[in-house]
Each structure stands twice: as structure tokens, then as C-alpha cells.
Design a protein around this motif. Structure first.
Motif, short mmCIF file in Angstrom:
data_model
loop_
_atom_site.label_atom_id
_atom_site.label_comp_id
_atom_site.label_asym_id
_atom_site.label_seq_id
_atom_site.Cartn_x
_atom_site.Cartn_y
_atom_site.Cartn_z
N ALA A 36 -6.48 4.25 -3.62
CA ALA A 36 -7.61 3.37 -2.78
C ALA A 36 -6.83 2.05 -2.95
CB ALA A 36 -8.90 3.75 -3.63
N GLN A 37 -6.38 1.53 -3.88
CA GLN A 37 -5.89 0.24 -4.06
C GLN A 37 -5.04 -0.23 -2.95
OE1 GLN A 37 -3.88 -0.12 -7.92
NE2 GLN A 37 -5.87 0.32 -8.82
N TYR A 38 -4.48 0.78 -2.29
CA TYR A 38 -3.37 0.46 -0.95
C TYR A 38 -4.46 0.16 0.11
CZ TYR A 38 0.62 2.40 -3.47
OH TYR A 38 1.44 2.82 -4.53
N SER A 84 -3.22 12.36 -13.21
CA SER A 84 -2.79 12.91 -14.80
C SER A 84 -1.46 12.28 -15.04
CB SER A 84 -2.55 14.38 -14.79
OG SER A 84 -1.86 14.94 -13.89
N ALA A 85 -0.56 11.81 -14.11
CA ALA A 85 0.51 11.22 -14.62
C ALA A 85 0.87 10.05 -13.79
CB ALA A 85 1.86 12.19 -14.13
N LYS A 86 1.05 9.99 -12.50
CA LYS A 86 1.41 8.64 -11.88
C LYS A 86 0.36 8.05 -10.96
CE LYS A 86 5.04 9.11 -14.21
NZ LYS A 86 5.25 7.99 -15.03
N LEU A 87 -0.45 9.20 -10.11
CA LEU A 87 -1.15 8.73 -9.05
C LEU A 87 -2.37 9.65 -9.06
CD1 LEU A 87 -1.05 6.69 -6.44
CD2 LEU A 87 -0.31 8.78 -5.16
N LEU A 88 -3.69 8.62 -8.61
CA LEU A 88 -4.88 9.30 -8.51
C LEU A 88 -5.11 9.00 -6.75
CD1 LEU A 88 -7.71 10.37 -9.29
CD2 LEU A 88 -8.59 8.00 -9.10
N GLY A 89 -5.23 10.28 -6.04
CA GLY A 89 -5.27 10.29 -4.76
C GLY A 89 -6.39 9.56 -4.32
N THR A 90 -6.43 9.68 -2.85
CA THR A 90 -7.78 8.96 -2.11
C THR A 90 -8.71 10.13 -2.30
OG1 THR A 90 -6.72 9.94 -0.20
CG2 THR A 90 -6.39 7.60 -0.61
N VAL A 91 -8.54 11.19 -2.19
CA VAL A 91 -9.68 12.49 -2.24
C VAL A 91 -9.57 13.33 -3.31
CG1 VAL A 91 -10.68 12.13 0.12
CG2 VAL A 91 -8.50 13.16 -0.45
N PRO A 92 -9.22 12.91 -4.53
CA PRO A 92 -8.85 14.22 -5.58
C PRO A 92 -9.66 15.27 -5.55
CG PRO A 92 -9.66 12.30 -6.54
CD PRO A 92 -9.71 11.86 -4.89
N ALA A 93 -10.76 15.37 -5.09
CA ALA A 93 -11.70 16.36 -5.28
C ALA A 93 -11.70 17.29 -3.95
CB ALA A 93 -13.21 15.93 -5.72
N ALA A 94 -10.99 17.13 -3.03
CA ALA A 94 -11.20 17.59 -1.93
C ALA A 94 -10.45 18.69 -1.86
CB ALA A 94 -10.46 16.67 -0.63
N PHE A 152 4.79 13.78 -1.09
CA PHE A 152 4.42 12.30 -1.18
C PHE A 152 2.86 12.25 -0.43
CE2 PHE A 152 4.19 8.25 0.70
CZ PHE A 152 4.70 7.28 -0.26
N SER A 153 2.85 12.98 0.70
CA SER A 153 1.81 12.80 1.42
C SER A 153 0.40 13.58 0.65
CB SER A 153 1.80 13.57 2.75
OG SER A 153 2.72 12.67 3.56
N ALA A 154 0.74 14.79 0.10
CA ALA A 154 -0.21 15.39 -0.77
C ALA A 154 -0.77 14.52 -1.92
CB ALA A 154 0.29 16.74 -1.07
N SER A 155 0.15 13.94 -2.58
CA SER A 155 -0.22 13.19 -3.71
C SER A 155 -1.04 11.90 -3.08
CB SER A 155 1.09 12.79 -4.39
OG SER A 155 1.84 13.83 -4.78
N LEU A 156 -0.75 11.39 -2.17
CA LEU A 156 -1.77 10.15 -1.80
C LEU A 156 -3.24 10.59 -1.50
CD1 LEU A 156 0.61 8.40 0.64
CD2 LEU A 156 -0.22 7.62 -1.47
N LEU A 157 -3.34 12.15 -1.14
CA LEU A 157 -4.75 12.45 -0.50
C LEU A 157 -5.10 13.18 -1.94
CD1 LEU A 157 -3.72 14.49 2.64
CD2 LEU A 157 -5.04 12.45 2.29
N VAL A 158 -4.61 14.06 -2.83
CA VAL A 158 -5.26 14.86 -3.84
C VAL A 158 -4.42 14.80 -5.28
CG1 VAL A 158 -6.33 16.48 -2.25
CG2 VAL A 158 -3.99 16.93 -3.49
N ALA A 202 -5.14 6.59 5.69
CA ALA A 202 -6.29 6.44 6.75
C ALA A 202 -7.17 7.51 6.62
CB ALA A 202 -5.59 6.22 7.89
N ALA A 203 -6.42 8.92 6.66
CA ALA A 203 -6.96 10.08 6.83
C ALA A 203 -7.84 10.41 5.28
CB ALA A 203 -6.10 11.55 7.00
N GLY A 204 -7.37 9.99 4.33
CA GLY A 204 -7.91 9.98 2.92
C GLY A 204 -9.30 8.99 2.85
N LEU A 205 -9.16 7.85 3.45
CA LEU A 205 -10.19 7.05 3.32
C LEU A 205 -11.45 7.46 4.22
CD1 LEU A 205 -10.28 3.30 3.98
CD2 LEU A 205 -11.82 4.60 5.40
N ILE A 206 -11.08 8.02 5.38
CA ILE A 206 -12.01 8.81 6.14
C ILE A 206 -12.74 9.89 5.57
CG2 ILE A 206 -12.49 9.64 8.32
CD1 ILE A 206 -10.30 8.02 9.69
#
Length: 312
Positions: free
Chosen positions: A34-36, A121-131, A111-117, A266-270
Motif C-alpha cells: 500500500a505504501q506504493y 511473513s518475509a518481504k512484502l504485505l500485499g494490497t489485499v492479503p486476505a483476498a 511478483f504480481s501475486a505478491s503485490l496482491l496477496v 491499481a487492481a489491489g487498491l480497488i
């Protein structure tokens, strides 16, 4: 690439300005995707005008982002060997003729999947981790995705209930079968976003320029459009697509720039907004003070008169 092949928006043989950078040393702390999408201003440009189509992360999204949402991702390929994707709710289906996919294609999908979900636990919390994430992999043995295969994959994503579908792929030629699939998916309620492409001054790629898609452009952290981002005939949404870091395999991360990353963010934000509020408002709002843009609601221009997307 064949005359009708669909390619990722940042192909490995692209120009240097479009090519993904080499993997970086892992960041010392877990990042939040989300910081991005939070506005950054510079001391030299405190009042610079920012395009109202740029999406900023809304402050009203709850921490449990993505609960109750199904999001679709159409990729060339994908590998689950990312630490941050362990425990994520992911369903993968592969379409078309299969062969051993390249590490680069698998990294693009991961890369795309990590940005979303990404689970953080290691490097990145996605935009919609609970989706719930549906990944449709479409790469053929030559590494490209054929439009008929993409159309079949898109139909599956929509039928499985994806409220938001991200397509970080594109081609220059239109394809009637894929256009029909886009129309059908939109008719049953899916909101479809596609990467505009890093091909300026050439026109926006297909399917992003299709009337049933939102064409997503890429900008910097301060909202400046990337110079190689396609803009003609028009962009619908602009999101951060500059120096975005996410995992690609195991605990390795990569930094990428371009419209593939901005489409997925953008898809994750929406999707996060729909999860939090039950709908996504598409009404543009332009704060008078650019320094307050990180507190603004999402700003976009739509291809049709519909201004709200509700969960199906």
C-alpha cells in the motif's frame, strides 16, 4: 512474438528503460505494498499539479484488506516458491499448450501475486492479503500467450466470481475473440483492468484500449507519468509503477517499473476499497492542496457512465 501473441508489458528483451532490474538485496524489513500508492511530494515540487486520474491509497481501508473479495490475475505463468505467498488463498489454473515456463515468466507472475496477496511473513504485505486470488496462467511453450487462450482464461476468472480482474499483458493488434470475452466478463459484473503498455508514442495496447477495460498507466511516487507509458487514445487510471519491489522466488526480490506493476497495484487498491466499503466509487476528487493527496479518495476517469462498482 507471433502476429497475435499477447506478451507481458515488460518483456525481457525490451529496451533498457523497460527491462526489469536485477534482483536486489532483500530489504531489511517487511514492506507494505500500500505504501506504493501513498503520495510522495518533493521539496522542489510542493505544489506541482498531479493528474486527477492517479490513484492514491484511501485512509479508510481497514487492516484486514481484501476480506470477502475474489480477485483475478491473468499472467503468463506463476511459481508458488515465494515465502510471502505461503498461507495465501490462491487457486491456479493453467490454459493452453504447456511446457516448462521460463524463470522470468514465473517470476513475473509471482511478483504480481505478491503485490496482491503477499502475507508479510518475509518481504512484502500485499494490497489485499486476505483476498482469494485466482491466477490464470496462459503462456505457451514459446513464452507468449495466444489471444484465444487468454479469452478462455478470462472467461474462467469471471465465472469463478472474480470481482476485479488484472491483466498485466497486452499486444498491439486487437482480437475479436478476446474482445467478446471481455464484454461477457464485464456484463456479469467483473471490473477489468489492463496494462496500457510501455510503448509510447505507440497507442495503448490491447486489451487495455478495449471499452470494457480500464487502461492503467504508470507514474512515479509523486504522480508524474512515466515517459514510456502509452497514453493514446486515453488512460483511465494511473497508478504507481516506478521502482516497485516485490518477491519473485523464495526470498529474492526484484525492482520493476512499468504498467504491469501499476495495473496490479491499481487492481489491489480497488479490491481493498470494495472489501472495506462494499463498493468502489469512481467519482473523481481533486484536492486543492497537493500535499493532502495522500488523504484523498481514489481519482479516476471512466469509459462509461457507471460510477460505482459493487461486490457481486
Amino acid at each position: 512474438m507471433g502476429a497475435h501473441a499477447v506478451e507481458v508489458a515488460e518483456p525481457p528483451n525490451a529496451s533498457i528503460s523497460q527491462r526489469p532490474e536485477i534482483p536486489l538485496d532483500p530489504p531489511s524489513s517487511v514492506r507494505d505494498a500500500a505504501q506504493y500508492l501513498q503520495c510522495r511530494t518533493t521539496g522542489s515540487e510542493p505544489t506541482r499539479w498531479v493528474d486527477p486520474r492517479v490513484l492514491w491509497w484511501p485512509p479508510t481501508v481497514v487492516d484486514n484488506r481484501g476480506a470477502g473479495i475474489t480477485i483475478g490475475l491473468l499472467e503468463g505463468d506463476y511459481s508458488p516458491s515465494v515465502a510471502d505467498l505461503e498461507g495465501a488463498h490462491i487457486t491456479v489454473r493453467r490454459f493452453g499448450a504447456r511446457d516448462n515456463a521460463s524463470q522470468w515468466l514465473c517470476g513475473h507472475g509471482s511478483f504480481s501475486a505478491s503485490l496482491l496477496v503477499g502475507q508479510g511473513s518475509a518481504k512484502l504485505l500485499g494490497t489485499v492479503p486476505a483476498a482469494r486470488l485466482l491466477i490464470a496462467c496462459t503462456a505457451s511453450p514459446n513464452g507468449m500467450s495466444q489471444p484465444d487462450t487468454v479469452a478462455e482464461a478470462l472467461t474462467w476468472l469471471a465465472a469463478e466470481g472474480a470481482s476485479v480482474i488484472a491483466i498485466p499483458l497486452g499486444q498491439h493488434d486487437e482480437h475479436p475473440g478476446l474482445a467478446d470475452a471481455l464484454c461477457a466478463a464485464a456484463d456479469i459484473g467483473a471490473l477489468i483492468l489492463a496494462a496500457a503498455g510501455n510503448c509510447a508514442p505507440r497507442p495503448i495496447m490491447f486489451p487495455a484500449r478495449d471499452p470494457h477495460c480500464l487502461a492503467v498507466g504508470a507514474c512515479t511516487a509523486t504522480g508524474a507519468l512515466l515517459p514510456n507509458c502509452a497514453t493514446s487514445p486515453r488512460l483511465d487510471i494511473i497508478a504507481r509503477g516506478h521502482r516497485v519491489i516485490a518477491p519473485i522466488h523464495d526470498r529474492a526480490v526484484c525492482r520493476r517499473s512499468g504498467t504491469s506493476a501499476s495495473c496490479v497495484l491499481a487492481a489491489g487498491l480497488i479490491a481493498a476499497s470494495i472489501s472495506a466499503h462494499g463498493s468502489w466509487s469512481a467519482t473523481p476528487t481533486i484536492p486543492a492542496d497537493p500535499l493532502s493527496r495522500q488523504h484523498s479518495e481514489p481519482c479516476i476517469a471512466r469509459k462509461n457512465d457507471e460510477t460505482t462498482r459493487r461486490v457481486r
